[in-house]
Design an enzyme around this catalytic site. Structure first.
Site, PDB file in Angstrom:
ATOM      1  N   LYS A 164      -2.587 -42.454 -21.419  1.00 13.41           N
ATOM      2  CA  LYS A 164      -3.807 -41.785 -21.880  1.00 13.41           C
ATOM      3  C   LYS A 164      -4.364 -41.005 -20.694  1.00 13.41           C
ATOM      4  O   LYS A 164      -4.968 -41.566 -19.786  1.00 13.41           O
ATOM      5  CB  LYS A 164      -4.855 -42.772 -22.380  1.00 13.41           C
ATOM      6  CG  LYS A 164      -5.979 -42.052 -23.154  1.00 13.41           C
ATOM      7  CD  LYS A 164      -7.337 -42.680 -22.997  1.00 13.41           C
ATOM      8  CE  LYS A 164      -8.063 -42.256 -21.753  1.00 13.41           C
ATOM      9  NZ  LYS A 164      -8.464 -40.822 -21.713  1.00 13.41           N
ATOM     10  N   ALA A 209     -16.803 -49.354 -12.684  1.00 10.36           N
ATOM     11  CA  ALA A 209     -17.512 -49.744 -13.906  1.00 10.36           C
ATOM     12  C   ALA A 209     -16.575 -49.743 -15.110  1.00 10.36           C
ATOM     13  O   ALA A 209     -16.557 -50.695 -15.907  1.00 10.36           O
ATOM     14  CB  ALA A 209     -18.689 -48.805 -14.149  1.00 10.36           C
ATOM     15  N   GLU A 255      -6.816 -49.439  -9.743  1.00 13.11           N
ATOM     16  CA  GLU A 255      -7.211 -48.728  -8.519  1.00 13.11           C
ATOM     17  C   GLU A 255      -8.557 -48.104  -8.829  1.00 13.11           C
ATOM     18  O   GLU A 255      -8.651 -47.127  -9.568  1.00 13.11           O
ATOM     19  CB  GLU A 255      -6.165 -47.684  -8.141  1.00 13.11           C
ATOM     20  CG  GLU A 255      -6.397 -47.081  -6.761  1.00 13.11           C
ATOM     21  CD  GLU A 255      -6.912 -45.661  -6.834  1.00 13.11           C
ATOM     22  OE1 GLU A 255      -8.106 -45.465  -6.500  1.00 13.11           O
ATOM     23  OE2 GLU A 255      -6.149 -44.762  -7.210  1.00 13.11           O
ATOM     24  N   ARG A 283     -10.492 -32.268   1.108  1.00  9.24           N
ATOM     25  CA  ARG A 283      -9.347 -32.126   0.197  1.00  9.24           C
ATOM     26  C   ARG A 283      -9.845 -32.300  -1.239  1.00  9.24           C
ATOM     27  O   ARG A 283     -10.592 -33.216  -1.535  1.00  9.24           O
ATOM     28  CB  ARG A 283      -8.277 -33.165   0.535  1.00  9.24           C
ATOM     29  CG  ARG A 283      -7.003 -33.031  -0.279  1.00  9.24           C
ATOM     30  CD  ARG A 283      -5.896 -33.855   0.346  1.00  9.24           C
ATOM     31  NE  ARG A 283      -6.210 -35.270   0.355  1.00  9.24           N
ATOM     32  CZ  ARG A 283      -5.564 -36.201  -0.372  1.00  9.24           C
ATOM     33  NH1 ARG A 283      -4.592 -35.852  -1.171  1.00  9.24           N
ATOM     34  NH2 ARG A 283      -5.893 -37.462  -0.285  1.00  9.24           N
ATOM     35  N   CYS A 291      -9.983 -40.448  -4.433  1.00  9.10           N
ATOM     36  CA  CYS A 291     -10.388 -41.862  -4.378  1.00  9.10           C
ATOM     37  C   CYS A 291     -10.488 -42.371  -2.944  1.00  9.10           C
ATOM     38  O   CYS A 291     -11.269 -43.285  -2.667  1.00  9.10           O
ATOM     39  CB  CYS A 291      -9.383 -42.722  -5.147  1.00  9.10           C
ATOM     40  SG  CYS A 291      -9.201 -42.235  -6.868  1.00  9.10           S
ATOM     41  N   GLU A 323     -20.644 -43.797  -3.981  1.00  6.84           N
ATOM     42  CA  GLU A 323     -19.543 -42.854  -3.824  1.00  6.84           C
ATOM     43  C   GLU A 323     -19.999 -41.481  -4.306  1.00  6.84           C
ATOM     44  O   GLU A 323     -20.595 -41.345  -5.370  1.00  6.84           O
ATOM     45  CB  GLU A 323     -18.340 -43.329  -4.637  1.00  6.84           C
ATOM     46  CG  GLU A 323     -17.088 -42.501  -4.428  1.00  6.84           C
ATOM     47  CD  GLU A 323     -15.893 -43.069  -5.181  1.00  6.84           C
ATOM     48  OE1 GLU A 323     -14.754 -42.785  -4.767  1.00  6.84           O
ATOM     49  OE2 GLU A 323     -16.099 -43.789  -6.193  1.00  6.84           O
TER      50      GLU A 323
END
Length: 514
Positions: A207, A266, A285, A313, A319, A415
């Site tokens: 997905k 979350a 991850e 980048r 991440c 983040e």
């Protein structure tokens, strides 16, 4: 060839100490690729399928529609799971060499079609073409790596305490793997998971993110061309509205043996709860909040280059992107000065297909609004804007450098996922480690130092799954990828990545004559 799509774009340059001064240029940009690779239907059991409705895929640089894609729902997801389950029982019977050969063919096709695949990434998620080409090489590298690892899935013969027994440990594929991937690396996050799964003998249902389904569907087309059998690799694209219902099927269906997800912490927690009911194998991850520490002993020029690579980048949308920059007092001012000059010299905003562009748009308006909110919060608490600082038209945001940042500001607690570089001044190594580790996540961390003893101390004490020492870029197929704390479970890439798709079966062979 596909008819050119004509776009008008606000191009901006990050000028020294000037904000809100965009240079308006009208340009034409075209997505010109092989029609065979621009797929807009779902891919299930080796067939291209329609859905009752479609959803639009937009170019984040312009807001213009690129294509309309089949909006698959729970019914199509269930069809894909059933097809993958049926295919599993003949795919796992393929020898490791047979699976290896097919993965290698898939790798060859990605390499052959790298230009078109890179264009899809650029138009779907906004990356500059140079970075998109880099992602395709990275994505193909996982197929190459796992095509080789397929033939190295070894079990064990264990010495037995009893003379009439032999102990064998066999490794077998877990079954159907649901693979749920993000938009920021729309090709590489699929091959990193699917390459390992297929090499192990699992089948998959992918997905893709609703923002970037075209890259996933192009990979399905190339998988078909490579000869990967029907049902082994399936793709069910869907809109944001249907994502929860499709995700529920992929995480709760009893025919699914494994869930692999890359995305926010979350969302990962929700998927973990879904998978718990049927006790599925899970690898996750999740979010990062990477510290980037520059010690007094560092080579400042190398630290600046590392910061530029790590932060900007994909416009800060990775991440493992550095989120909090900690610089020791003695070299703080010199680092800030050189970093600002590097930003002036190297960063250019624009459409990703423009060869001069180094910074594309953020994925959508919500993403740029988040960066804007963090900048405003920091300034209201005493931070100084040294470069950039402004949100531009659409989903563009200027690369931004902040000084006098403190740990109570949002940008050091959340983040960012955008081109915001906040710098915190610190005095001691202990202070830096305390700030760096004061987070519930721990994906990646970076630091620059030329003190060998300090390198060992800090590397061992940083609470992260990956550490870059005097290096701002660390991802490669050969190395393990994953975090600690709430940054996830399991590892991808490396020799450990394939283990996530394997069960160990103990075989006790008794009644033997000594």
């Amino acid at each position: 060839m596909i008819t050119c799509l004509i776009f008008c774009l606000l191009r901006s340059r990050c000028l020294p100490r000037q904000v809100g001064l965009p240079l308006v240029m009208h340009r034409q940009y075209s997505l010109d690729i092989s029609a065979q690779l621009l797929r807009t239907q779902g891919y299930v059991n080796g067939q291209w399928i329609n859905a009752p409705s479609t959803f639009p895929v937009l170019d984040p640089a312009t807001g213009e529609q690129i294509a309309k894609v089949a909006d698959c729902g729970p019914a199509e997801a269930k069809l894909a799971v059933d097809a993958a389950y049926k295919a599993f029982y003949f795919w796992k019977q393929h020898t490791a060499k047979e699976r290896s050969v097919l993965l290698r063919k898939w790798y060859d096709l990605l390499t052959l079609n790298k230009e078109d695949l890179a264009k899809l990434i650029t138009f779907e998620c906004g990356k500059p073409m140079k970075e998109s080409l880099g992602e395709i090489a990275y994505a193909a590298g996982f197929l190459e790596w796992f095509s080789e690892e397929a033939r190295r899935v070894y079990g064990d013969v264990v010495p037995s305490a009893a003379k009439d027994r032999k102990i064998l440990l066999l490794k077998q594929p877990v079954g159907v793997a649901s693979i749920i991937t993000p938009w920021n690396f729309p090709s590489a996050m699929i091959t990193r998971k699917a390459g390992a799964a297929l090499a192990a003998g699992c089948t998959v249902v992918v997905k893709p993110a609703e923002d970037t389904p075209l890259s996933a569907l192009a990979l399905a087309e190339l998988a078909s061309q490579a000869g990967i059998p029907a049902g082994v690799f399936n793709v069910v694209p869907c809109s944001r509205e249907k994502t929860p219902s499709v995700g529920t099927v992929l995480c709760t269906d009893p025919l699914v043996g494994k869930v692999s997800f890359t995305g926010s912490t979350a969302t990962g927690k929700i998927l973990l709860k879904h998978a718990a009911d049927t006790v599925k194998r899970v690898s996750m991850e999740l979010g990062g909040h990477a510290p980037f520490i520059v010690f007094d002993s560092a080579d400042v020029d190398k630290a600046v280059a590392g910061a530029m690579n790590s932060k900007f980048r994909n416009s800060g949308q990775t991440c493992v992107c550095s989120n909090r920059f900690l610089v020791q007092s003695r070299i703080h001012d010199r680092f800030i000065e050189k970093l600002g000059k590097a930003m002036d010299a190297e960063l250019r905003l624009g459409h990703g297909s423009d060869p001069n562009t180094t910074q594309g748009p953020l994925i959508n308006v919500r993403a740029s609004e988040k960066v804007e909110h963090q900048v405003m919060d920091a300034v209201s608490r005493g931070a100084k804007v040294l470069r950039g600082g402004k949100r531009l038209d659409g989903s563009f945001h200027q690369p931004t450098l902040l000084a006098d940042v403190t740990t109570d500001m949002l940008c050091t607690r959340e983040e960012t996922f955008g081109p915001l570089l906040p710098v915190i001044r610190f005095s001691t190594e202990a202070e830096a480690l305390a700030i760096a580790n004061a987070s519930h996540v721990g994906l990646a961390g970076y630091f620059f130092s030329q003190d060998v003893s300090q390198i060992w101390r800090v590397a061992e004490n940083l609470e992260v799954g990956m550490v870059g020492v005097n290096e701002g870029l660390l991802s490669t197929p050969e190395a393990s990828f994953g975090g600690v704390k709430q940054s996830g479970l399991g590892r991808e890439g490396s020799k450990y990545g394939i283990e996530e798709y394997l069960d160990v079966k103990y075989m006790c062979f008794g009644g033997l004559t000594p």
